[in-house]
Design a protein around this motif. Structure first.
Motif, PDB file in Angstrom:
ATOM      1  N   ALA A 243     -11.669 -23.634  14.217  1.00  0.00           N
ATOM      2  CA  ALA A 243     -12.493 -22.543  14.760  1.00  0.00           C
ATOM      3  C   ALA A 243     -12.239 -21.301  13.923  1.00  0.00           C
ATOM      4  O   ALA A 243     -12.030 -20.223  14.426  1.00  0.00           O
ATOM      5  N   ARG A 244     -12.251 -21.479  12.628  1.00  0.00           N
ATOM      6  CA  ARG A 244     -11.953 -20.354  11.754  1.00  0.00           C
ATOM      7  C   ARG A 244     -13.222 -19.883  11.052  1.00  0.00           C
ATOM      8  O   ARG A 244     -14.202 -20.596  10.966  1.00  0.00           O
ATOM      9  N   GLN A 245     -13.156 -18.691  10.516  1.00  0.00           N
ATOM     10  CA  GLN A 245     -14.297 -18.163   9.791  1.00  0.00           C
ATOM     11  C   GLN A 245     -14.308 -18.718   8.378  1.00  0.00           C
ATOM     12  O   GLN A 245     -13.293 -19.190   7.872  1.00  0.00           O
ATOM     13  N   PHE A 246     -15.464 -18.668   7.739  1.00  0.00           N
ATOM     14  CA  PHE A 246     -15.568 -19.147   6.374  1.00  0.00           C
ATOM     15  C   PHE A 246     -16.606 -18.346   5.620  1.00  0.00           C
ATOM     16  O   PHE A 246     -17.449 -17.659   6.204  1.00  0.00           O
ATOM     17  N   GLN A 247     -16.520 -18.433   4.311  1.00  0.00           N
ATOM     18  CA  GLN A 247     -17.531 -17.886   3.417  1.00  0.00           C
ATOM     19  C   GLN A 247     -17.673 -18.857   2.260  1.00  0.00           C
ATOM     20  O   GLN A 247     -16.707 -19.159   1.580  1.00  0.00           O
ATOM     21  N   ARG A 248     -18.868 -19.358   2.070  1.00  0.00           N
ATOM     22  CA  ARG A 248     -19.146 -20.334   1.018  1.00  0.00           C
ATOM     23  C   ARG A 248     -20.197 -19.715   0.098  1.00  0.00           C
ATOM     24  O   ARG A 248     -21.225 -19.237   0.563  1.00  0.00           O
TER      25      ARG A 248
ATOM     26  N   ALA B 269     -19.999 -27.993  12.564  1.00  0.00           N
ATOM     27  CA  ALA B 269     -19.874 -28.377  13.969  1.00  0.00           C
ATOM     28  C   ALA B 269     -19.132 -27.289  14.734  1.00  0.00           C
ATOM     29  O   ALA B 269     -18.128 -26.757  14.268  1.00  0.00           O
ATOM     30  N   GLY B 270     -19.647 -26.950  15.889  1.00  0.00           N
ATOM     31  CA  GLY B 270     -19.026 -25.928  16.726  1.00  0.00           C
ATOM     32  C   GLY B 270     -19.580 -24.536  16.497  1.00  0.00           C
ATOM     33  O   GLY B 270     -19.298 -23.628  17.272  1.00  0.00           O
ATOM     34  N   PHE B 271     -20.345 -24.340  15.446  1.00  0.00           N
ATOM     35  CA  PHE B 271     -20.952 -23.039  15.184  1.00  0.00           C
ATOM     36  C   PHE B 271     -22.366 -23.024  15.757  1.00  0.00           C
ATOM     37  O   PHE B 271     -23.116 -23.976  15.605  1.00  0.00           O
ATOM     38  N   ALA B 272     -22.728 -21.929  16.386  1.00  0.00           N
ATOM     39  CA  ALA B 272     -24.103 -21.720  16.848  1.00  0.00           C
ATOM     40  C   ALA B 272     -24.847 -20.958  15.762  1.00  0.00           C
ATOM     41  O   ALA B 272     -24.237 -20.381  14.856  1.00  0.00           O
TER      42      ALA B 272
ATOM     43  N   GLU C 298     -29.147 -28.688  12.491  1.00  0.00           N
ATOM     44  CA  GLU C 298     -29.484 -29.962  13.115  1.00  0.00           C
ATOM     45  C   GLU C 298     -28.216 -30.804  13.269  1.00  0.00           C
ATOM     46  O   GLU C 298     -27.569 -31.124  12.276  1.00  0.00           O
ATOM     47  N   ASN C 299     -27.866 -31.131  14.504  1.00  0.00           N
ATOM     48  CA  ASN C 299     -26.729 -32.008  14.805  1.00  0.00           C
ATOM     49  C   ASN C 299     -25.427 -31.559  14.138  1.00  0.00           C
ATOM     50  O   ASN C 299     -24.684 -32.361  13.588  1.00  0.00           O
ATOM     51  N   GLY C 300     -25.140 -30.266  14.183  1.00  0.00           N
ATOM     52  CA  GLY C 300     -23.906 -29.747  13.603  1.00  0.00           C
ATOM     53  C   GLY C 300     -23.944 -29.591  12.095  1.00  0.00           C
ATOM     54  O   GLY C 300     -22.924 -29.300  11.475  1.00  0.00           O
ATOM     55  N   LEU C 301     -25.122 -29.788  11.489  1.00  0.00           N
ATOM     56  CA  LEU C 301     -25.283 -29.625  10.050  1.00  0.00           C
ATOM     57  C   LEU C 301     -26.254 -28.482   9.778  1.00  0.00           C
ATOM     58  O   LEU C 301     -27.305 -28.383  10.406  1.00  0.00           O
ATOM     59  N   LEU C 302     -25.895 -27.618   8.834  1.00  0.00           N
ATOM     60  CA  LEU C 302     -26.767 -26.538   8.404  1.00  0.00           C
ATOM     61  C   LEU C 302     -27.393 -26.946   7.075  1.00  0.00           C
ATOM     62  O   LEU C 302     -26.687 -27.197   6.104  1.00  0.00           O
ATOM     63  N   HIS C 303     -28.723 -27.051   7.046  1.00  0.00           N
ATOM     64  CA  HIS C 303     -29.452 -27.411   5.839  1.00  0.00           C
ATOM     65  C   HIS C 303     -30.101 -26.155   5.272  1.00  0.00           C
ATOM     66  O   HIS C 303     -30.812 -25.453   5.993  1.00  0.00           O
TER      67      HIS C 303
ATOM     68  N   ARG D 281     -21.942 -17.422   5.555  1.00  0.00           N
ATOM     69  CA  ARG D 281     -20.743 -17.001   6.296  1.00  0.00           C
ATOM     70  C   ARG D 281     -20.810 -17.542   7.710  1.00  0.00           C
ATOM     71  O   ARG D 281     -21.888 -17.626   8.302  1.00  0.00           O
ATOM     72  N   GLY D 282     -19.653 -17.878   8.228  1.00  0.00           N
ATOM     73  CA  GLY D 282     -19.556 -18.324   9.608  1.00  0.00           C
ATOM     74  C   GLY D 282     -18.387 -17.660  10.298  1.00  0.00           C
ATOM     75  O   GLY D 282     -17.305 -17.557   9.736  1.00  0.00           O
ATOM     76  N   ARG D 283     -18.633 -17.213  11.526  1.00  0.00           N
ATOM     77  CA  ARG D 283     -17.565 -16.600  12.328  1.00  0.00           C
ATOM     78  C   ARG D 283     -17.812 -16.970  13.780  1.00  0.00           C
ATOM     79  O   ARG D 283     -18.800 -16.568  14.372  1.00  0.00           O
ATOM     80  N   GLN D 284     -16.911 -17.780  14.338  1.00  0.00           N
ATOM     81  CA  GLN D 284     -17.032 -18.189  15.741  1.00  0.00           C
ATOM     82  C   GLN D 284     -16.378 -17.163  16.639  1.00  0.00           C
ATOM     83  O   GLN D 284     -15.384 -16.531  16.273  1.00  0.00           O
ATOM     84  N   ARG D 285     -16.948 -17.040  17.811  1.00  0.00           N
ATOM     85  CA  ARG D 285     -16.332 -16.182  18.821  1.00  0.00           C
ATOM     86  C   ARG D 285     -15.175 -16.937  19.459  1.00  0.00           C
ATOM     87  O   ARG D 285     -15.230 -18.148  19.637  1.00  0.00           O
ATOM     88  N   ASP D 286     -14.123 -16.227  19.821  1.00  0.00           N
ATOM     89  CA  ASP D 286     -12.971 -16.859  20.471  1.00  0.00           C
ATOM     90  C   ASP D 286     -13.316 -17.116  21.928  1.00  0.00           C
ATOM     91  O   ASP D 286     -13.488 -16.182  22.714  1.00  0.00           O
TER      92      ASP D 286
END
Length: 137
Positions: A91-96, A53-56, A112-117, A72-77
């Motif tokens: 609003a932090r970055q992650f690596q899974r 949620a919150g990631f584009a 879809e709806n804040g979920l990445l499949h 990997r996820g990295r949100q812009r500030d």
């Protein structure tokens, strides 16, 4: 106390790579963010779902590196000029990382709806019977 390795079993040959994969998986240090599910969608397919949620879509990257699925996820500030009285949304970055077995291929990824499949399929290995001729020495 000695460490039990696959090399301790003389009848199991060529499994050194599996042992390295297990060690790499144990060292990946997957903390709890973001939370995820892994489900089996058929006999030969899986789906990994991450709560992002919150990631584009452009904030996320999915790669396969050396038989590892890396997300990997990295949100812009975007807090410029905003004053937060409480900031509880991460609003932090992650690596899974997920270690993939041989024959597992990454299919499509859908947001879809804040979920990445992320869909995975496992190809069926062919049964091979090989006859070895014996030569006189």
């Amino acid at each position: 106390m000695s460490k039990l390795t696959l090399g301790s079993y003389p009848h199991m040959l060529g499994f050194e790579q599996l042992e390295r994969l297990l060690e790499r998986s144990a060292k990946s240090g997957n903390e709890g963010y973001p939370p995820y599910n892994i489900e089996q969608t058929s006999d030969h397919s899986y789906r990994i779902t991450l709560a992002v949620a919150g990631f584009a879509e452009e904030d996320l990257a999915i790669t396969v590196e050396d038989r590892q699925l890396v997300i990997r996820g990295r949100q812009r500030d975007d807090s410029d000029g905003r004053i937060f009285l409480h900031r509880g949304i991460a609003a932090r970055q992650f690596q899974r990382m997920f270690v993939l077995a041989d024959g597992v291929e990454v299919g499509e990824a859908v947001m879809e709806n804040g979920l990445l499949h992320v869909d995975l399929t496992r190809s069926r290995p062919e049964t091979v019977v090989q006859t070895i001729n014996i030569k006189k020495g």
